[in-house]
Design an enzyme around this catalytic site. Structure first.
Site, PDB file in Angstrom:
ATOM      1  N   GLU A 243       6.591  -1.962   7.754  1.00  0.00           N
ATOM      2  CA  GLU A 243       5.982  -0.772   7.167  1.00  0.00           C
ATOM      3  C   GLU A 243       4.824  -0.260   8.016  1.00  0.00           C
ATOM      4  O   GLU A 243       4.625   0.944   8.148  1.00  0.00           O
ATOM      5  CB  GLU A 243       5.519  -1.087   5.737  1.00  0.00           C
ATOM      6  CG  GLU A 243       6.698  -1.229   4.789  1.00  0.00           C
ATOM      7  CD  GLU A 243       6.368  -1.928   3.486  1.00  0.00           C
ATOM      8  OE1 GLU A 243       6.208  -3.165   3.507  1.00  0.00           O
ATOM      9  OE2 GLU A 243       6.267  -1.255   2.451  1.00  0.00           O
TER      10      GLU A 243
ATOM     11  N   ASN B 143      -4.082  -0.304   4.844  1.00  0.00           N
ATOM     12  CA  ASN B 143      -3.433  -0.446   3.533  1.00  0.00           C
ATOM     13  C   ASN B 143      -4.500  -0.984   2.580  1.00  0.00           C
ATOM     14  O   ASN B 143      -4.830  -2.168   2.602  1.00  0.00           O
ATOM     15  CB  ASN B 143      -2.261  -1.421   3.663  1.00  0.00           C
ATOM     16  CG  ASN B 143      -1.527  -1.610   2.347  1.00  0.00           C
ATOM     17  OD1 ASN B 143      -1.946  -1.095   1.308  1.00  0.00           O
ATOM     18  ND2 ASN B 143      -0.442  -2.358   2.388  1.00  0.00           N
TER      19      ASN B 143
ATOM     20  N   ARG C 109      -1.641   3.971   4.146  1.00  0.00           N
ATOM     21  CA  ARG C 109      -0.566   3.822   3.171  1.00  0.00           C
ATOM     22  C   ARG C 109      -1.071   4.318   1.820  1.00  0.00           C
ATOM     23  O   ARG C 109      -2.096   3.853   1.327  1.00  0.00           O
ATOM     24  CB  ARG C 109      -0.178   2.347   3.040  1.00  0.00           C
ATOM     25  CG  ARG C 109       0.859   2.156   1.990  1.00  0.00           C
ATOM     26  CD  ARG C 109       1.033   0.720   1.627  1.00  0.00           C
ATOM     27  NE  ARG C 109       2.074   0.624   0.605  1.00  0.00           N
ATOM     28  CZ  ARG C 109       2.202  -0.411  -0.196  1.00  0.00           C
ATOM     29  NH1 ARG C 109       1.394  -1.430  -0.103  1.00  0.00           N
ATOM     30  NH2 ARG C 109       3.159  -0.421  -1.087  1.00  0.00           N
TER      31      ARG C 109
ATOM     32  N   GLY D  20      10.950  -8.725  -2.038  1.00  0.00           N
ATOM     33  CA  GLY D  20       9.707  -9.458  -1.766  1.00  0.00           C
ATOM     34  C   GLY D  20       9.129  -9.870  -3.098  1.00  0.00           C
ATOM     35  O   GLY D  20       9.866 -10.072  -4.062  1.00  0.00           O
ATOM     36  N   ASN D  21       7.812  -9.974  -3.154  1.00  0.00           N
ATOM     37  CA  ASN D  21       7.164 -10.214  -4.438  1.00  0.00           C
ATOM     38  C   ASN D  21       7.461  -9.068  -5.382  1.00  0.00           C
ATOM     39  O   ASN D  21       7.830  -9.257  -6.532  1.00  0.00           O
ATOM     40  CB  ASN D  21       5.667 -10.293  -4.187  1.00  0.00           C
ATOM     41  CG  ASN D  21       5.127 -11.560  -4.713  1.00  0.00           C
ATOM     42  OD1 ASN D  21       5.649 -12.111  -5.675  1.00  0.00           O
ATOM     43  ND2 ASN D  21       4.068 -12.026  -4.098  1.00  0.00           N
TER      44      ASN D  21
ATOM     45  N   ARG E 270       7.069  -9.464 -12.310  1.00  0.00           N
ATOM     46  CA  ARG E 270       7.359  -8.273 -13.130  1.00  0.00           C
ATOM     47  C   ARG E 270       8.755  -8.358 -13.750  1.00  0.00           C
ATOM     48  O   ARG E 270       9.678  -8.838 -13.095  1.00  0.00           O
ATOM     49  CB  ARG E 270       7.287  -7.002 -12.278  1.00  0.00           C
ATOM     50  CG  ARG E 270       5.891  -6.673 -11.809  1.00  0.00           C
ATOM     51  CD  ARG E 270       5.895  -5.451 -10.906  1.00  0.00           C
ATOM     52  NE  ARG E 270       5.135  -5.728  -9.703  1.00  0.00           N
ATOM     53  CZ  ARG E 270       5.263  -5.070  -8.553  1.00  0.00           C
ATOM     54  NH1 ARG E 270       6.114  -4.075  -8.443  1.00  0.00           N
ATOM     55  NH2 ARG E 270       4.527  -5.395  -7.509  1.00  0.00           N
TER      56      ARG E 270
ATOM     57  N   HIS F 233       8.139   1.566  -2.212  1.00  0.00           N
ATOM     58  CA  HIS F 233       8.612   0.894  -0.987  1.00  0.00           C
ATOM     59  C   HIS F 233       9.355   1.872  -0.076  1.00  0.00           C
ATOM     60  O   HIS F 233      10.185   1.458   0.743  1.00  0.00           O
ATOM     61  CB  HIS F 233       9.606  -0.261  -1.280  1.00  0.00           C
ATOM     62  CG  HIS F 233       9.033  -1.436  -2.008  1.00  0.00           C
ATOM     63  ND1 HIS F 233       9.725  -2.088  -2.997  1.00  0.00           N
ATOM     64  CD2 HIS F 233       7.869  -2.072  -1.897  1.00  0.00           C
ATOM     65  CE1 HIS F 233       9.002  -3.093  -3.460  1.00  0.00           C
ATOM     66  NE2 HIS F 233       7.854  -3.099  -2.806  1.00  0.00           N
TER      67      HIS F 233
HETATM   68  P1  ADP Z   1       5.019  -8.540  -1.014  1.00  0.00           P
HETATM   69  O1  ADP Z   1       4.773  -7.745   0.244  1.00  0.00           O
HETATM   70  O2  ADP Z   1       5.706  -7.762  -2.096  1.00  0.00           O
HETATM   71  O3  ADP Z   1       3.858  -9.340  -1.509  1.00  0.00           O
HETATM   72  P2  ADP Z   1       6.730 -10.175   0.663  1.00  0.00           P
HETATM   73  O4  ADP Z   1       7.712  -9.209   1.222  1.00  0.00           O
HETATM   74  O5  ADP Z   1       5.682 -10.711   1.572  1.00  0.00           O
HETATM   75  O6  ADP Z   1       6.106  -9.635  -0.676  1.00  0.00           O
HETATM   76  O7  ADP Z   1       7.557 -11.409   0.072  1.00  0.00           O
HETATM   77  C1  ADP Z   1       6.950 -12.465  -0.585  1.00  0.00           C
HETATM   78  C2  ADP Z   1       8.050 -13.391  -1.089  1.00  0.00           C
HETATM   79  O8  ADP Z   1       8.835 -13.829   0.026  1.00  0.00           O
HETATM   80  C3  ADP Z   1       7.516 -14.626  -1.790  1.00  0.00           C
HETATM   81  O9  ADP Z   1       8.183 -14.811  -3.031  1.00  0.00           O
HETATM   82  C4  ADP Z   1       7.905 -15.736  -0.833  1.00  0.00           C
HETATM   83  O10 ADP Z   1       8.226 -16.894  -1.477  1.00  0.00           O
HETATM   84  C5  ADP Z   1       9.146 -15.183  -0.171  1.00  0.00           C
HETATM   85  N1  ADP Z   1       9.418 -15.901   1.074  1.00  0.00           N
HETATM   86  C6  ADP Z   1       8.716 -15.878   2.219  1.00  0.00           C
HETATM   87  N2  ADP Z   1       9.249 -16.744   3.108  1.00  0.00           N
HETATM   88  C7  ADP Z   1      10.296 -17.347   2.488  1.00  0.00           C
HETATM   89  C8  ADP Z   1      11.256 -18.337   2.861  1.00  0.00           C
HETATM   90  N3  ADP Z   1      11.227 -18.905   4.071  1.00  0.00           N
HETATM   91  N4  ADP Z   1      12.196 -18.701   1.968  1.00  0.00           N
HETATM   92  C9  ADP Z   1      12.228 -18.135   0.746  1.00  0.00           C
HETATM   93  N5  ADP Z   1      11.363 -17.203   0.338  1.00  0.00           N
HETATM   94  C10 ADP Z   1      10.414 -16.803   1.185  1.00  0.00           C
END
Ligand code: ADP
Length: 398
Positions: free
Chosen positions: A385, A7, A91, A210-211, A241, A180
């Protein structure tokens, strides 16, 4: 067969080596700050501690060289030689309308990925650099492209068109594509397995929170709508965003603050979402949850507004599918934050959703979190993924 999953971003490269038979991760890691000072490779061979090597990485070719060295080195390596790697899965963020499924990479595929690069100018060129670096380092090893957009290509015209003059779609392909897709596809299939039902008979809503965050409506195993659009900026409120916004806001802010298009774009992508709504408290839901519980107004505003948008999409997709059998929560927030899930589910009384609060304490594990009398099944289904990419790659290269 051992499959290397890549990725590749503009300055980073994530990798996993996965055994296609056992589906175990043999090694996973990340090259960071490629082309920038302070670059390093961090990786974890199966059953060993994390290893960090700080070393110059002027480009992605060097990064791939270091990944191969990490996988094959005598001390911590996980394979005796490169010959053990049967295929590489990449990816790819944007496949435009051309790719409705994963494909074996050849010159024509590379050209087609280049052709849609203006739809994902930050991502597709970086993905292509990763493909070319792997081709240099592993000549003759088959490579597969797995597209974030492919799963959403089944959306009907009325879901993917914007209310723009049709000529913009015809001339430039301006439409909703969705992202996604690998995650939405994996989670919906897994949900059907967990429920013990044929996916053809199910109406599912997948919330990838997620983020970056998106929701999709999956009817009979096919995506019929999803919240991201031409780019991953549309839809839900995300870490930084905006998600859906009146397009006139762009001109309004530009005039008020004397900003360029690029500067406003940066605000919409990097300074908004729950980060902006919380007055820059954090984009991380762990911080926002702590803030919410200790009475921070910004944290409450951000999480409540985020959750309300998710509820609206669930309502819309329930209407689009004529009902919903199960709602799946996945990705960082969806898998781990019972707190945020509860705020969302509290808004779903209209479809008879009933949350089992004890089950909802689950983190990062498959779990049904609704009560038996709930009219819709609520479930946590961790996404994977990389495994989905490895499966597609194996299927095309075995
Ligand atoms: P991406 O792949 O889009 O960067 P992720 O799927 O890894 O994102 O998700 C990241 C988000 O998940 C962050 O905002 C993080 O705070 C949240 N996160 C991870 N673990 C926890 C938790 N235990 N409680 C609340 N939020 C969480």
């Amino acid at each position: 067969m051992k499959i290397l999953v890549i990725n590749c971003g503009s300055s980073s490269l994530k990798f996993q080596l996965i055994d296609s038979e056992s589906e175990q991760v043999i090694c996973k890691g990340l090259c960071e700050r490629i082309g920038i000072d302070g670059s390093r490779i961090v990786y974890t061979p199966e059953g060993k501690d994390k290893i960090t090597v700080e070393t110059p990485m002027p480009d992605h070719n060097k990064a791939i060289e270091l990944v191969i060295e990490a996988l094959t080195n005598k001390e911590n390596g996980v394979v005796a030689s490169l010959d053990e790697i049967g295929a590489v899965g990449h990816r790819i963020v944007h496949g435009g309308e051309k790719f409705t499924e994963s494909v074996v990479i050849n010159d024509e595929v590379i050209k087609a990925i280049e052709d849609v690069s203006d739809l994902a100018p930050l991502h597709n060129p970086a993905n292509l650099i990763g493909i070319k670096a792997c081709m240099n380092a592993m000549p003759g090893v088959p490579m597969v492209a797995v597209f974030d957009t492919a799963f959403h290509q089944t959306m009907p015209e009325n879901a993917y068109l914007y209310g723009l003059h049709y000529s913009y779609y015809e001339k430039y392909g301006i439409r909703r594509y969705g992202f996604h897709g690998t995650s939405h596809s994996y989670v919906s299939k897994r949900a059907a397995e967990i429920l013990g039902k044929d996916i053809k008979d199910l109406k599912l809503i997948v919330c990838h929170l997620g983020n970056g965050a998106s929701v999709s409506a999956v009817k009979g195993g096919k995506c019929i709508d999803t919240s991201m659009g031409l780019t991953p900026l549309e839809g839900l409120i995300m870490g930084t965003r905006t998600g859906d916004i009146d397009p006139s806001v762009v001109e309004f802010i530009m005039k008020k603050e004397n900003l360029s298009v690029a500067e406003v774009n940066n605000i919409l992508n990097k300074k908004s979402g729950v980060f902006g709504l919380s007055n820059e408290l954090s984009s991380d839901f762990r911080d926002l949850e702590d803030g919410y519980l200790s009475g921070n107004e910004g944290a409450k505003r951000a999480v409540d507004t985020f959750a309300y948008r998710v509820v609206k999409y669930i309502g819309a997709y329930t209407a689009a599918m004529g009902g919903v059998d199960a709602i799946c929560f996945t990705a960082g927030v969806g898998e781990n934050s019972g707190f945020t899930r509860k705020i969302i589910i509290d808004g779903l009384g209209f479809i008879g959703a009933s949350l089992n609060e004890e089950a909802n304490t689950v983190r990062g594990k498959e779990e049904i979190i609704s009560n038996p009398d709930s009219k819709v099944t609520l479930m946590v289904v961790p996404t994977n993924e990389e495994l989905a990419i490895a499966r597609d790659t194996y299927a095309l290269c075995k």
